[in-house]
Design an enzyme around this catalytic site. Structure first.
Site, PDB file in Angstrom:
ATOM      1  N   ASP A 145      -4.147   3.776   0.599  1.00  0.00           N
ATOM      2  CA  ASP A 145      -4.762   3.030  -0.496  1.00  0.00           C
ATOM      3  C   ASP A 145      -5.750   1.977   0.002  1.00  0.00           C
ATOM      4  OD1 ASP A 145      -2.464   1.792   0.610  1.00  0.00           O
ATOM      5  OD2 ASP A 145      -2.247   0.473  -1.112  1.00  0.00           O
ATOM      6  N   GLU A 194       0.542   0.955  -0.142  1.00  0.00           N
ATOM      7  CA  GLU A 194       1.115  -0.074   0.730  1.00  0.00           C
ATOM      8  C   GLU A 194       0.718  -1.471   0.276  1.00  0.00           C
ATOM      9  OE1 GLU A 194       1.301  -3.148   3.540  1.00  0.00           O
ATOM     10  OE2 GLU A 194      -0.634  -2.204   3.123  1.00  0.00           O
TER      11      GLU A 194
END
Length: 403
Positions: free
Chosen positions: A85, A143
């Site tokens: 991400d 994350e």
């Protein structure tokens, strides 16, 4: 691994280097926020399909692939994890692969981590006769945003579905504070827990010339911040790293206007779970009572984040030995503690786990901006170190456990 094989590995990494750089730049150009990595996930699956590596989708946008060794029969598993991400940051770099998604940027190197693991997959595809057991390639979502994707991965049970014993979970993160060509390691406690506070202190607004007719939330908030800092300066054990920082203080008044309310937001980080629990309870209690004692009301929200990350000491030493043996003694750099937080920590409470740093700083100004900076970039030659480190570690750990 034999020296001849190591030379072959270096040659193979050199050969795929341009392709991995291109993959990283593609991912960098099209970043997606946590829990929204749909196109990134599709791109990873596309690359794995081209490599003829089987995979499963997990946690909505996560991808888990597996390579089974052919050297001998074994149920041992090594998991290699990369996060996929990006962050809500507007990129300020003027590069051809600059983010095309306004306000979203890979400012923490997750584009590198993802491309790197695809590079590892490319190499390992041709080394299946060199190892026993299974190597699981975990492309993990989210994350950067609490509660994090690691929890969803663990709760899915997918890592246990491969039927063997997980000998190690390895993660790797780029670091502009580590020189290019180095791998940073630290046994034991390495990264901090991370929790967040959100307070709204509600007073009574009024004219700045008549403070006695108001309940001033600015002064009450200032008093609260000063009091809370004593949590670290007077209650924390000096042997336990602790940080309490408030980065948001909004009191929308004016030079001659006392506002109705003030909003505060901050974070607490430490490396001891018992102290973490005590500190959070103390902050919440002080924040609920002090403003009330001064005539205001207060809303208190505590968002529990990631736990402290602990590297398994035995595994850390094993990997250090592997890297020094296969890549040279000079490649390993010992690290200090790092007060950043990572949801990789969750793996470290369930399995032997090691989180490493790969150096990306070549002393050029473009590689010296810190993580989460809108001008963050890295030296892509770090792929040569990172791919080699994970390939050598995974194969050697599996072969050592079956030797």
């Amino acid at each position: 691994m034999m020296n001849a094989m190591l030379k072959e590995l270096d040659t193979e990494i050199e050969a795929i280097f341009p392709k991995i750089v291109a993959i990283r730049r593609h991912i960098h150009k099209y970043p997606e926020l946590s829990f929204q990595e749909y196109k990134t996930s599709a791109y990873i699956r596309e690359r794995l399909t081209l490599l003829d590596i089987p995979f499963k989708v997990v946690a909505n946008t996560g991808v888990v692939a597996v390579l089974e060794g052919e050297k001998s029969s074994s149920d041992d598993i090594v998991v290699l994890r990369a996060d996929i991400d990006a962050l809500p940051i507007h990129e300020q770099n003027d590069v051809l692969y600059k983010s095309t998604n306004k306000g979203v940027m890979h400012a923490c190197g997750h584009d590198f981590h993802t491309a790197n693991l695809l590079g590892v997959a490319t190499v390992l595809k041709g080394y299946k006769t060199e190892f026993s057991g299974k190597i699981v390639l975990l492309f993990q979502p989210a994350e950067e945003k609490i509660p994090g994707g690691a929890i969803q991965i663990l709760e899915s049970g997918i890592l246990e579905s491969f039927g063997g014993k997980i000998k190690a979970v390895l993660g790797l993160h780029v670091s502009p504070r580590v020189p290019l060509g180095k791998i940073g390691l630290r046994p034991g406690r390495f990264m901090a827990s991370s929790d967040e506070f959100y307070f709204t202190i509600k007073g009574r607004g009024g004219h700045a010339a008549e403070p006695h007719r108001a309940v001033d939330p600015i002064m009450i908030a200032a008093q609260l911040l000063t009091t809370l800092q004593q949590l670290v300066s007077r209650k924390a054990n000096p042997d336990i790293p602790s940080v309490l920082t408030f980065g948001r203080f909004i009191g929308d008044g004016a030079a001659n206007v006392i506002p109705e309310e003030v909003k505060l937001a901050g974070t607490f980080r430490t490396m001891d779970e018992t102290w973490r629990k005590e500190a959070l309870e103390t902050v919440a209690e002080i924040s609920r009572t002090l403003p009330v004692a001064l005539g205001a009301t207060v809303d208190v929200e505590v968002r529990h984040g990631y736990p402290a990350l602990n590297n398994d000491p035995k595994l850390t030493q094993q990997v250090k030995n592997i890297l020094q043996r296969s890549m040279g003694n000079e490649v390993v750099q010992d690290l200090e503690i790092w007060m950043a937080a990572e949801d990789f920590a969750y793996y470290s409470y369930r399995y032997p786990a090691l989180f490493m740093l790969v150096g990306t700083n070549n002393d050029n100004v473009n590689t010296q901006y810190g993580l989460h900076n809108p001008q963050f970039d890295l030296d892509e030659k770090a792929f040569k170190t990172a791919i080699s480190a994970l390939v050598n570690s995974a194969i050697s750990l599996l072969n050592e456990s079956n030797g």
